[in-house]
Motif scaffolding. Structure first.
Motif, PDB file in Angstrom:
ATOM      1  N   ASN A 101       0.816  -1.214   0.000  1.00  0.00           N
ATOM      2  CA  ASN A 101       0.000   0.000   0.000  1.00  0.00           C
ATOM      3  C   ASN A 101       0.853   1.269   0.000  1.00  0.00           C
ATOM      4  OD1 ASN A 101      -2.344  -1.664   0.222  1.00  0.00           O
ATOM      5  ND2 ASN A 101      -2.040  -1.766   2.444  1.00  0.00           N
ATOM      6  N   ALA A 102       1.834   1.316  -0.900  1.00  0.00           N
ATOM      7  CA  ALA A 102       2.677   2.512  -1.001  1.00  0.00           C
ATOM      8  C   ALA A 102       1.840   3.700  -1.473  1.00  0.00           C
ATOM      9  CB  ALA A 102       3.829   2.260  -1.965  1.00  0.00           C
ATOM     10  N   GLU A 103       2.023   4.826  -0.800  1.00  0.00           N
ATOM     11  CA  GLU A 103       1.275   6.037  -1.142  1.00  0.00           C
ATOM     12  C   GLU A 103       2.000   6.890  -2.171  1.00  0.00           C
ATOM     13  OE1 GLU A 103      -0.505   7.882   2.532  1.00  0.00           O
ATOM     14  OE2 GLU A 103       0.680   6.281   3.468  1.00  0.00           O
ATOM     15  N   MET A 104       3.279   6.674  -2.327  1.00  0.00           N
ATOM     16  CA  MET A 104       4.037   7.394  -3.350  1.00  0.00           C
ATOM     17  C   MET A 104       5.327   6.633  -3.632  1.00  0.00           C
ATOM     18  SD  MET A 104       5.806  10.607  -1.330  1.00  0.00           S
ATOM     19  CE  MET A 104       7.023  10.846  -2.641  1.00  0.00           C
ATOM     20  N   THR A 105       5.987   6.994  -4.731  1.00  0.00           N
ATOM     21  CA  THR A 105       7.217   6.320  -5.146  1.00  0.00           C
ATOM     22  C   THR A 105       8.263   7.360  -5.505  1.00  0.00           C
ATOM     23  OG1 THR A 105       6.002   4.411  -6.025  1.00  0.00           O
ATOM     24  CG2 THR A 105       8.244   4.750  -6.833  1.00  0.00           C
ATOM     25  N   ILE A 106       9.500   7.095  -5.116  1.00  0.00           N
ATOM     26  CA  ILE A 106      10.625   7.869  -5.616  1.00  0.00           C
ATOM     27  C   ILE A 106      11.657   6.886  -6.169  1.00  0.00           C
ATOM     28  CG2 ILE A 106      10.266   9.757  -3.984  1.00  0.00           C
ATOM     29  CD1 ILE A 106      12.786   8.745  -2.508  1.00  0.00           C
ATOM     30  N   LYS A 107      12.500   7.369  -7.041  1.00  0.00           N
ATOM     31  CA  LYS A 107      13.544   6.530  -7.632  1.00  0.00           C
ATOM     32  C   LYS A 107      14.891   7.188  -7.401  1.00  0.00           C
ATOM     33  CE  LYS A 107      15.228   4.880 -12.138  1.00  0.00           C
ATOM     34  NZ  LYS A 107      14.999   4.947 -13.598  1.00  0.00           N
ATOM     35  N   ALA A 108      15.837   6.409  -6.868  1.00  0.00           N
ATOM     36  CA  ALA A 108      17.201   6.894  -6.622  1.00  0.00           C
ATOM     37  C   ALA A 108      18.152   6.168  -7.562  1.00  0.00           C
ATOM     38  CB  ALA A 108      17.601   6.659  -5.170  1.00  0.00           C
ATOM     39  N   THR A 109      18.927   6.927  -8.326  1.00  0.00           N
ATOM     40  CA  THR A 109      19.873   6.354  -9.281  1.00  0.00           C
ATOM     41  C   THR A 109      21.286   6.752  -8.890  1.00  0.00           C
ATOM     42  OG1 THR A 109      18.229   6.516 -11.060  1.00  0.00           O
ATOM     43  CG2 THR A 109      20.529   6.180 -11.701  1.00  0.00           C
ATOM     44  N   GLY A 110      22.135   5.772  -8.650  1.00  0.00           N
ATOM     45  CA  GLY A 110      23.517   6.048  -8.298  1.00  0.00           C
ATOM     46  C   GLY A 110      24.349   6.308  -9.535  1.00  0.00           C
ATOM     47  N   ARG A 111      25.146   7.353  -9.472  1.00  0.00           N
ATOM     48  CA  ARG A 111      26.022   7.708 -10.600  1.00  0.00           C
ATOM     49  C   ARG A 111      27.405   8.024 -10.052  1.00  0.00           C
ATOM     50  NH1 ARG A 111      22.242   8.532 -14.651  1.00  0.00           N
ATOM     51  NH2 ARG A 111      20.200   9.317 -13.996  1.00  0.00           N
ATOM     52  N   GLN A 112      28.391   8.102 -10.941  1.00  0.00           N
ATOM     53  CA  GLN A 112      29.751   8.447 -10.522  1.00  0.00           C
ATOM     54  C   GLN A 112      29.929   9.972 -10.571  1.00  0.00           C
ATOM     55  OE1 GLN A 112      31.864   5.853 -13.364  1.00  0.00           O
ATOM     56  NE2 GLN A 112      32.652   4.739 -11.606  1.00  0.00           N
ATOM     57  N   TRP A 113      29.913  10.692  -9.422  1.00  0.00           N
ATOM     58  CA  TRP A 113      29.671  10.185  -8.082  1.00  0.00           C
ATOM     59  C   TRP A 113      28.678  11.121  -7.419  1.00  0.00           C
ATOM     60  CZ3 TRP A 113      34.428   9.462 -10.370  1.00  0.00           C
ATOM     61  CH2 TRP A 113      34.885   8.138 -10.416  1.00  0.00           C
ATOM     62  N   TYR A 114      27.419  10.858  -7.660  1.00  0.00           N
ATOM     63  CA  TYR A 114      26.318  11.621  -7.081  1.00  0.00           C
ATOM     64  C   TYR A 114      25.053  10.790  -7.248  1.00  0.00           C
ATOM     65  CZ  TYR A 114      25.468  12.740 -12.011  1.00  0.00           C
ATOM     66  OH  TYR A 114      25.240  12.648 -13.366  1.00  0.00           O
ATOM     67  N   TRP A 115      23.944  11.291  -6.723  1.00  0.00           N
ATOM     68  CA  TRP A 115      22.669  10.592  -6.838  1.00  0.00           C
ATOM     69  C   TRP A 115      21.685  11.431  -7.649  1.00  0.00           C
ATOM     70  CZ3 TRP A 115      22.040   5.678  -5.093  1.00  0.00           C
ATOM     71  CH2 TRP A 115      22.976   5.191  -4.177  1.00  0.00           C
TER      72      TRP A 115
END
Length: 300
Positions: free
Chosen positions: A134-148
């Motif tokens: 029952n998630a009320e919202m979604t976020i996506k985190a993408t790892g990169r060299q070198w930050y998010w």
């Protein structure tokens, strides 16, 4: 009262009896909820739990502490007794017995029972932390060299990058190696699904106060969830990449600001405009801290 609270009360009583309360044990992370949700000097305990998952992680940790302490004390007492009872002075003619069925059964069955006691809550915790319901919202985190990079697919699908603020640009009160030019803003008392991936090499999305440490793998989407307790509105939580991902591994922190639902709604409306072009970063004068301040003013 949770198990962790009971241990805190017990430790406080012991410290008072021994006259050690004045030694500043709280500075060592033993005062639990008294600490802020950020790293502390000489901190030896967990950061205060800000999510249900981390609360269960702490309770499981306390259970393991009881188990390993009991085992350690038993083994020490047993070794002391054996050294005393079977010393050369008291046992001049040692037994030549090589097998004892009862003892061998005991030292096989008891460890199995201990492992079962540990395994049951361990599997329950693992399932609880992995099952997003029952998630009320979604976020996506993408790892990169070198930050998010972060995406908000449920709120206009805007994207922004969060890079570490260099030492020379830190303002008074900001934390070295932990502050980012754009912070992730999340509402309290909301079940948030977190999708985690990477664009280049392995990374790891870790926020201690949330009980989150999830690998970010190129070509793969991992997920976890969090629900920040309402009393943490206005608090900034910090984390870091926990996978050795290259020369910039130490310089890709995670900063998450917890706000009320009204403040989050106001922030989203402004963020849709500011991040509409998908630019990597906002100008300094219009970073997410500024947006959040504007959103808070609008919410009030």
């Amino acid at each position: 009262m949770t198990m962790r609270t009971r241990f805190g009360v017990l430790f406080g009583l012991v410290a008072a009896v021994l006259g050690l309360a004045g030694l500043g044990f709280g500075d060592f992370g033993l005062s639990g909820q008294a600490l802020a949700a950020e790293p502390q000097q000489w901190h030896m305990d967990f950061q205060p739990a800000a999510t249900p998952v981390m609360e269960r992680v702490q309770d499981f940790h306390d259970l393991l502490m009881v188990v390993i302490t009991a085992i350690t004390i038993f083994v020490m007492v047993l070794l002391g007794y054996v050294m005393w009872r079977f010393s050369e002075k008291r046992n001049a003619n040692p037994s030549r017995t090589t097998h004892h069925t009862l003892i061998e059964v005991i030292w096989t069955v008891v460890p199995v029972l201990i492992l079962v006691v540990i395994a049951v809550p361990s599997f329950r915790l693992l399932y609880y932390s992995e099952q997003v319901e029952n998630a009320e919202m979604t976020i996506k985190a993408t790892g990169r060299q070198w930050y998010w990079s972060y995406d908000y697919p449920d709120h206009g699908d805007f994207t922004f990058d969060a890079t570490m603020i260099p030492d020379a640009d830190l303002k008074p009160g900001q934390k070295r190696l932990l502050e980012t030019d754009n912070v992730v803003v999340l509402p309290v008392d909301t079940t948030v699904r977190v999708l985690i991936t990477a664009s280049d090499v392995l990374h790891s999305f870790a926020v201690p106060a949330f009980g989150i440490k999830k690998d970010a793998v190129p070509g793969r989407m991992n997920e976890t969830w969090l629900r920040i307790e309402p009393e943490y509105a206005g608090t900034t939580f910090y984390g870091q990449c926990s996978e050795i991902c290259g020369t910039g591994h130490s310089f890709m922190p995670i900063a998450i600001k917890a706000v009320t639902k009204a403040e989050f709604a106001a922030w989203v409306e402004q963020a849709k405009v500011e991040f509409a072009d998908g630019s990597d970063a906002l100008p300094v004068e219009r970073n997410s801290d500024t947006l959040l301040a504007d959103a808070s003013a609008r919410a009030q």
